[in-house]
Design a protein around this motif. Structure first.
Motif: not given
Length: 608
Positions: A258-273
């Motif tokens: 869970f996090g703010g929408v400002d973390q979206r790029k980290i979240f999508t990075f995690a989904e790939k990594a």
């Protein structure tokens, strides 16, 4: 029920969630039925309690299984259906990645969620936004882990000194628990984990190396662009940050982050990594971002954009008074955003306090109606601010009572030691020698802001002067500024331009017209010529954005600089534009929350 009884109930509920402790009973509903329909605005804990109980009745009508066979008890996660749990988990979120997977998990067991917070600056009132959502997770039966990301805090451009990591983690744990208790959240399924407890292990370190072999520098930098502090020459540690956050999902053994929408790029990075290392892709839950009081992101590092949880009532009132809240303007309105993201989720309503001659108090149970009335100027900014001041002070009261304990007073001082003042003897240093960075000469005492020139014209009585009307995002309207740019900067180049202004100099008349601020410009002088150009704010800036100096203690700017102290003159000698075009003070970047202040053409110049 008498006023004194209501006051006693409010006092009791400031210390616990429900009348019998941390879980509701039939007594809560019995007392609820005896309450008057309207409660006084200052009984904030009683209103919070009422809202929580009322929400349960709303859920009951929406989902019949809630409360079935339990008389009038508050719903617990044991008797919520998977659909009801999902509704509670996702309400008020801006985005969910992996919703189908969450639906599948909830059919067989409760969700495991983690929220991480870097232990940098002291938590502020905007933390009530994730706290309210964490409350939803816990009420839905989720197992919630709060990661005190101490190592992340250090790696993010060393925002937290290494020797203070453990102390700040303890401070965060105490303050987060106090916040959750103040809004009536059960803590039975909540746990805290400190990052350095496992992030320095052999296994985790090997995974960091494995990750570094499959992630490019471009992808790591892109992932952290919205979260990691962006500087001209980034350290390698900032590139590690997104990868560590992705690995945390695996090492904390959770289903969702869970996090703010400002973390979206980290979240999508995690989904790939993560799948690249053989680990499962997780669910990602995103909250909307909350503007600070200046209309930009609420930040621990920008003093006037946030309200500290330990701010006294006078400080809260002062900061709300300065907050951006233009009549009729509902865009980037920090006060309205706070009401939407904190007041309504916790209390479910707000009472606008105003004098009888202006219509008396009015109660809003729908945020949309409040916005509509504010846009029509049926609600005055002063009344909105005064009402929010009352609510904030009531929310903070139980937290501040908790932090009056001697051990927590000591912890606060140790985790956030006051800056050391250094005494300097007068000397005959040359003008090029940097002035000492003391509190007396803290450059953040300068009230620097982004402004937009609405109109620029020649001064009627002086050929060497321009007369500008500049919007600095103030309720009082634009300021009149007189500048000596005639003959140096074309008049047409100023029309509509975003600039940087110094707004707390003493106003002075220049050829009969009072100048209420000063434009900051890059300047190169020689014996025969002078070149000048206004400094440029970063892309995406708006009028009123706060400008400050990085890596310098954040303080409240002086209301007005005392001309006899010559604070501006002493600080100005260390203002320079680097060869790369970055505006600096003693080598430290001058920035807004959106990036660095720059000069387009005059590199290696002074600033005046």
């Amino acid at each position: 029920m008498s006023a004194s009884n209501l006051s006693e109930l409010n006092k009791l509920l400031s210390r616990q969630s429900y009348l019998g402790g941390w879980n509701p009973t039939e007594q809560d509903y019995k007392v609820l039925s005896e309450l008057p329909s309207q409660l006084p605005a200052d009984l904030i804990h009683l209103k919070r309690w009422k809202t929580h109980l009322t929400v349960s009745e709303t859920l009951k009508s929406k989902f019949p299984t809630i409360l079935s066979g339990t008389s009038s008890k508050m719903p617990t996660h044991q008797n919520l259906s998977p659909e009801e749990k999902k509704s509670l988990i996702t309400r008020n979120l801006q985005e969910v990645l992996g919703e189908d997977k969450m639906t599948e998990i909830l059919q067989t067991r409760d969700l495991k969620v983690y929220w991480g917070t870097a232990t940098t600056g002291r938590p502020h009132v905007a933390y009530f936004v994730p706290m309210s959502k964490i409350g939803d997770f816990l009420k839905a039966g989720c197992e919630v882990t709060i990661l005190l990301a101490d190592l992340h805090a250090y790696l993010d451009n060393m925002k937290a000194p290494w020797d203070l990591l453990a102390l700040r983690s303890k401070y965060y744990e105490h303050v987060i628990k106090a916040m959750l208790r103040s809004i009536g959240v059960p803590l039975e399924k909540l746990k805290f984990v400190q990052g350095t407890d496992y992030q320095l292990s052999r296994e985790y370190t090997l995974d960091v190396y494995r990750l570094s072999s499959v992630v490019t520098e471009h992808d790591a930098k892109k992932a952290g662009a919205e979260v990691v502090k962006q500087v001209e020459h980034p350290l390698l540690s900032g590139l590690l940050y997104p990868g560590l956050q992705a690995l945390d999902e695996e090492y904390l053994k959770v289903d969702a982050q869970f996090g703010g929408v400002d973390q979206r790029k980290i979240f999508t990075f995690a989904e790939k990594a993560m799948p690249a290392l053989g680990y499962t892709k997780r669910i990602h839950l995103m909250n909307p971002m909350v503007p600070g009081l200046t209309g930009t992101k609420m930040s621990s590092s920008v003093e006037e954009s946030k309200i500290d949880l330990l701010d006294d009532p006078a400080a809260v009132k002062r900061k709300l008074k300065k907050a951006f809240c233009e009549p009729g303007n509902v865009e980037n309105n920090g006060v309205l955003s706070f009401v939407k993201s904190v007041v309504f989720p916790i209390l479910g309503e707000i009472e606008i306090l105003r004098k009888e001659e202006y219509g008396g108090n009015v109660n809003y149970t729908e945020y949309e109606k409040l916005v509509e009335d504010f846009a029509k100027e049926a609600v005055h900014p002063g009344d909105l601010k005064a009402s929010v001041v009352v609510i904030i002070n009531k929310l903070l009261q139980p937290i501040q009572e908790e932090f009056k304990k001697p051990e927590l007073i000591k912890l606060t001082k140790e985790a956030y030691p006051p800056p050391q003042k250094t005494k300097t003897k007068p000397s005959s240093k040359s003008k090029s020698t940097p002035t000492p960075n003391t509190d007396e000469l803290n450059p953040n005492r300068l009230d620097l802001r982004v402004g937009q020139i609405i109109k620029a014209e020649k001064h009627p009585d002086a050929d060497s002067l321009y007369l500008e009307t500049i919007d600095f995002g103030e309720e009082s309207g634009p300021r009149t500024v007189v500048s000596g740019l005639a003959g140096l900067v074309p008049l047409e180049a100023l029309q509509g331009r975003l600039i940087i202004g110094l707004c707390n100099l003493k106003p002075q008349k220049m050829r009969g017209i009072e100048s209420q601020a000063m434009l900051l410009c890059a300047s190169i002088k020689s014996e025969t010529s002078k070149e000048v150009e206004p400094l440029d704010p970063p892309a995406g800036s708006t009028a009123g954005d706060k400008v400050f100096i990085e890596e310098v203690n954040q303080v409240t700017p002086d209301e007005r600089l005392n001309p006899k102290k010559k604070v501006w003159e002493k600080l100005q000698v260390d203002l320079l534009v680097t060869k790369d075009g970055i505006a600096t003070w003693q080598g430290k970047n001058i920035v807004t929350s959106k990036g660095s202040i720059t000069a387009a053409n005059l590199r290696g110049s002074s600033i005046s």
